[in-house]
Write a protein that holds these residues in place. Structure first.
Motif, PDB file in Angstrom:
ATOM      1  N   THR A 197       0.831  -1.215   0.000  1.00 51.75           N
ATOM      2  CA  THR A 197       0.000   0.000   0.000  1.00 51.75           C
ATOM      3  C   THR A 197       0.866   1.266   0.000  1.00 51.75           C
ATOM      4  O   THR A 197       2.018   1.252   0.411  1.00 51.75           O
ATOM      5  CB  THR A 197      -0.947   0.046   1.220  1.00 51.75           C
ATOM      6  OG1 THR A 197      -0.170   0.166   2.423  1.00 51.75           O
ATOM      7  CG2 THR A 197      -1.819  -1.183   1.295  1.00 51.75           C
ATOM      8  N   GLY A 198       0.238   2.349  -0.474  1.00 49.62           N
ATOM      9  CA  GLY A 198       0.880   3.665  -0.464  1.00 49.62           C
ATOM     10  C   GLY A 198      -0.115   4.703   0.019  1.00 49.62           C
ATOM     11  O   GLY A 198      -1.248   4.372   0.432  1.00 49.62           O
ATOM     12  N   ALA A 199       0.283   5.956  -0.075  1.00 47.51           N
ATOM     13  CA  ALA A 199      -0.481   7.052   0.528  1.00 47.51           C
ATOM     14  C   ALA A 199      -1.938   7.105   0.062  1.00 47.51           C
ATOM     15  O   ALA A 199      -2.814   7.542   0.816  1.00 47.51           O
ATOM     16  CB  ALA A 199       0.209   8.371   0.214  1.00 47.51           C
ATOM     17  N   THR A 221       3.575  -1.891   3.759  1.00 45.99           N
ATOM     18  CA  THR A 221       3.114  -0.517   3.521  1.00 45.99           C
ATOM     19  C   THR A 221       4.283   0.457   3.468  1.00 45.99           C
ATOM     20  O   THR A 221       5.264   0.315   4.205  1.00 45.99           O
ATOM     21  CB  THR A 221       2.070  -0.060   4.562  1.00 45.99           C
ATOM     22  OG1 THR A 221       1.551   1.210   4.135  1.00 45.99           O
ATOM     23  CG2 THR A 221       2.642   0.072   5.970  1.00 45.99           C
ATOM     24  N   GLN A 222       4.146   1.427   2.549  1.00 50.36           N
ATOM     25  CA  GLN A 222       5.098   2.557   2.505  1.00 50.36           C
ATOM     26  C   GLN A 222       4.599   3.641   3.452  1.00 50.36           C
ATOM     27  O   GLN A 222       5.288   4.636   3.659  1.00 50.36           O
ATOM     28  CB  GLN A 222       5.176   3.131   1.087  1.00 50.36           C
ATOM     29  CG  GLN A 222       5.666   2.144   0.048  1.00 50.36           C
ATOM     30  CD  GLN A 222       5.380   2.660  -1.358  1.00 50.36           C
ATOM     31  OE1 GLN A 222       6.183   3.370  -1.956  1.00 50.36           O
ATOM     32  NE2 GLN A 222       4.224   2.316  -1.900  1.00 50.36           N
ATOM     33  N   ASN A 223       3.402   3.477   3.982  1.00 50.97           N
ATOM     34  CA  ASN A 223       2.806   4.526   4.815  1.00 50.97           C
ATOM     35  C   ASN A 223       3.352   4.483   6.239  1.00 50.97           C
ATOM     36  O   ASN A 223       3.688   3.415   6.756  1.00 50.97           O
ATOM     37  CB  ASN A 223       1.276   4.388   4.844  1.00 50.97           C
ATOM     38  CG  ASN A 223       0.683   4.558   3.463  1.00 50.97           C
ATOM     39  OD1 ASN A 223       1.365   5.041   2.563  1.00 50.97           O
ATOM     40  ND2 ASN A 223      -0.557   4.158   3.282  1.00 50.97           N
ATOM     41  N   VAL A 231      -4.832  -1.307  -7.676  1.00 47.10           N
ATOM     42  CA  VAL A 231      -6.045  -0.531  -7.426  1.00 47.10           C
ATOM     43  C   VAL A 231      -5.557   0.879  -7.144  1.00 47.10           C
ATOM     44  O   VAL A 231      -4.848   1.111  -6.160  1.00 47.10           O
ATOM     45  CB  VAL A 231      -6.804  -1.073  -6.194  1.00 47.10           C
ATOM     46  CG1 VAL A 231      -7.996  -0.185  -5.881  1.00 47.10           C
ATOM     47  CG2 VAL A 231      -7.210  -2.522  -6.385  1.00 47.10           C
ATOM     48  N   ASN A 232      -5.884   1.821  -8.010  1.00 44.41           N
ATOM     49  CA  ASN A 232      -5.336   3.175  -7.859  1.00 44.41           C
ATOM     50  C   ASN A 232      -6.213   4.173  -8.604  1.00 44.41           C
ATOM     51  O   ASN A 232      -6.875   3.827  -9.580  1.00 44.41           O
ATOM     52  CB  ASN A 232      -3.909   3.208  -8.442  1.00 44.41           C
ATOM     53  CG  ASN A 232      -2.999   4.177  -7.727  1.00 44.41           C
ATOM     54  OD1 ASN A 232      -2.887   4.121  -6.509  1.00 44.41           O
ATOM     55  ND2 ASN A 232      -2.363   5.073  -8.454  1.00 44.41           N
ATOM     56  N   LEU A 233      -6.153   5.418  -8.130  1.00 44.09           N
ATOM     57  CA  LEU A 233      -6.942   6.471  -8.777  1.00 44.09           C
ATOM     58  C   LEU A 233      -6.407   6.784 -10.178  1.00 44.09           C
ATOM     59  O   LEU A 233      -7.170   7.026 -11.104  1.00 44.09           O
ATOM     60  CB  LEU A 233      -6.878   7.730  -7.901  1.00 44.09           C
ATOM     61  CG  LEU A 233      -8.095   8.634  -7.837  1.00 44.09           C
ATOM     62  CD1 LEU A 233      -9.381   7.871  -7.606  1.00 44.09           C
ATOM     63  CD2 LEU A 233      -7.898   9.669  -6.720  1.00 44.09           C
TER      64      LEU A 233
HETATM   65  P1  OAD Z   1       2.127   9.185  -3.986  1.00 46.82           P
HETATM   66  O1  OAD Z   1       1.593  10.472  -3.503  1.00 46.82           O
HETATM   67  O2  OAD Z   1       3.339   9.189  -4.840  1.00 46.82           O
HETATM   68  O3  OAD Z   1       0.994   8.417  -4.811  1.00 46.82           O
HETATM   69  C1  OAD Z   1      -0.297   8.254  -4.302  1.00 46.82           C
HETATM   70  C2  OAD Z   1      -1.126   7.515  -5.335  1.00 46.82           C
HETATM   71  O4  OAD Z   1      -2.391   7.247  -4.755  1.00 46.82           O
HETATM   72  C3  OAD Z   1      -1.371   8.286  -6.630  1.00 46.82           C
HETATM   73  O5  OAD Z   1      -1.023   7.472  -7.739  1.00 46.82           O
HETATM   74  C4  OAD Z   1      -2.901   8.565  -6.632  1.00 46.82           C
HETATM   75  O6  OAD Z   1      -3.476   8.436  -7.922  1.00 46.82           O
HETATM   76  C5  OAD Z   1      -3.400   7.458  -5.717  1.00 46.82           C
HETATM   77  N1  OAD Z   1      -4.635   7.798  -4.986  1.00 46.82           N
HETATM   78  C6  OAD Z   1      -5.025   8.982  -4.464  1.00 46.82           C
HETATM   79  N2  OAD Z   1      -6.204   8.858  -3.809  1.00 46.82           N
HETATM   80  C7  OAD Z   1      -6.566   7.550  -3.913  1.00 46.82           C
HETATM   81  C8  OAD Z   1      -7.686   6.775  -3.448  1.00 46.82           C
HETATM   82  N3  OAD Z   1      -8.669   7.330  -2.725  1.00 46.82           N
HETATM   83  N4  OAD Z   1      -7.718   5.453  -3.754  1.00 46.82           N
HETATM   84  C9  OAD Z   1      -6.717   4.889  -4.488  1.00 46.82           C
HETATM   85  N5  OAD Z   1      -5.649   5.563  -4.969  1.00 46.82           N
HETATM   86  C10 OAD Z   1      -5.566   6.874  -4.673  1.00 46.82           C
HETATM   87  O7  OAD Z   1       2.325   8.250  -2.692  1.00 46.82           O
HETATM   88  P2  OAD Z   1       3.188   6.918  -2.536  1.00 46.82           P
HETATM   89  O8  OAD Z   1       3.199   6.150  -3.800  1.00 46.82           O
HETATM   90  O9  OAD Z   1       2.753   6.247  -1.299  1.00 46.82           O
HETATM   91  O10 OAD Z   1       8.357   8.134   1.013  1.00 46.82           O
HETATM   92  O11 OAD Z   1       4.636   7.523  -2.311  1.00 46.82           O
HETATM   93  C11 OAD Z   1       5.699   6.630  -2.078  1.00 46.82           C
HETATM   94  C12 OAD Z   1       6.686   7.263  -1.141  1.00 46.82           C
HETATM   95  O12 OAD Z   1       7.058   8.540  -1.650  1.00 46.82           O
HETATM   96  C13 OAD Z   1       6.161   7.556   0.242  1.00 46.82           C
HETATM   97  O13 OAD Z   1       6.221   6.453   1.104  1.00 46.82           O
HETATM   98  C14 OAD Z   1       7.056   8.658   0.707  1.00 46.82           C
HETATM   99  C15 OAD Z   1       7.066   9.491  -0.550  1.00 46.82           C
HETATM  100  O14 OAD Z   1       8.104  10.337  -0.750  1.00 46.82           O
HETATM  101  C16 OAD Z   1       9.134   8.728   1.930  1.00 46.82           C
HETATM  102  O15 OAD Z   1       8.785   9.719   2.563  1.00 46.82           O
HETATM  103  C17 OAD Z   1      10.463   8.061   2.115  1.00 46.82           C
END
Ligand code: OAD
Length: 232
Positions: A11-13, A90-92, A201-203
């Motif tokens: 999972t991510g943000a 999770t990256q969260n 699963v992503n937006l």
């Molecule tokens: P990002 O902000 O890069 O990506 C978030 C993704 O979630 C985007 O592709 C959106 O389209 C999607 N999204 C937004 N709302 C959504 C929803 N309701 N349902 C599904 N998808 C949705 O965040 P991460 O990929 O988690 O690292 O970022 C990875 C890492 O980069 C983080 O852990 C952090 C950051 O820099 C560190 O701080 C080391």
């Protein structure tokens, strides 16, 4: 897919967006108002620990007052059914998977709820830190305490365990991540190489979509519960 499949989820943000927490790279995301090099590197902490602590304290307060949404809850319920054939990476750092009840969990980028001493490495829960007059220092060695967050330029936690899980899983699902930050962005490639079916699963379409067999576009809180139901 078989109901005996080993399922691994990353999972991510985006999974926490419906809990009211900002993502990083979406419009209005955290990296729009803060430069990564100002708040998310060891060099940034060495240069301006007050700024870095202010950023993470604020995110800690937000995480503390947020609640898991339907996507987190679906993952916790799935763990109850699937037991040890199921793991979440999770990256969260927001603690919402734990709050929802997941135990087979790898927080690879650390946690807003923990900190550690830059001198002796002793870990402290955030709830025990005092910020009244100055930044928190270690009661044992008096060195500065830092957030237990894996910053850019540092090595994520649990990479050995994660590699083993990626090699063994039958289905790998990524949820709410842009697929742009390595090593996590490369996990879909590894899982696929070792024979897993890969799903997102992503937006928005993730950057690593070349390595995905299926992509479900939309909100995690709306799509993930039924996707997991089909695997129970
Ligand atoms: P990002 O902000 O890069 O990506 C978030 C993704 O979630 C985007 O592709 C959106 O389209 C999607 N999204 C937004 N709302 C959504 C929803 N309701 N349902 C599904 N998808 C949705 O965040 P991460 O990929 O988690 O690292 O970022 C990875 C890492 O980069 C983080 O852990 C952090 C950051 O820099 C560190 O701080 C080391």
């Amino acid at each position: 897919m078989s109901k005996k499949d080993k399922i691994l989820v990353l999972t991510g943000a985006g999974i926490s967006a419906d809990s009211g927490l900002a993502t990083f790279r979406d419009s209005g995301g955290l990296w729009e108002n803060h430069a990564i090099e100002d708040v998310a590197t060891p060099e940034a902490f060495a240069k301006d620990p007050v700024l870095v602590w202010t950023f993470y304290k604020q995110r800690y307060q937000q995480a503390l007052s947020s609640e898991p949404n339907q996507a987190h809850i679906a993952l916790a319920k799935f763990e109850e059914h699937a037991g040890n054939r199921f793991h979440v990476i999770t990256q969260n750092v927001d603690g919402l998977h734990k709050k929802a009840g997941n135990h087979c969990l790898y927080e690879m980028h650390g946690s807003l709820f923990r900190s550690y001493c830059t001198g002796c490495g002793t870990k402290y829960p955030m709830s025990e830190l005092e910020f009244a007059d100055h930044l928190p220092h270690c009661p044992k060695c008096d060195m500065l305490i830092r957030p237990d967050i894996v910053w850019f330029g540092e090595i994520p936690y649990f990479l050995y365990e994660i590699e083993n899980l990626l090699k063994k899983c039958d289905v790998f699902i990524i949820v709410g991540t842009s697929g742009s930050v390595y090593p996590a962005a490369g996990f879909a490639m590894t899982a696929k190489y070792f024979g897993a079916k890969t799903i997102a699963v992503n937006l928005d379409p993730p950057d690593n979509r070349t390595f995905l067999d299926e992509f479900y576009q939309g909100k995690a809180s709306e799509i993930l519960p039924s996707l997991l139901d089909s695997l129970v």
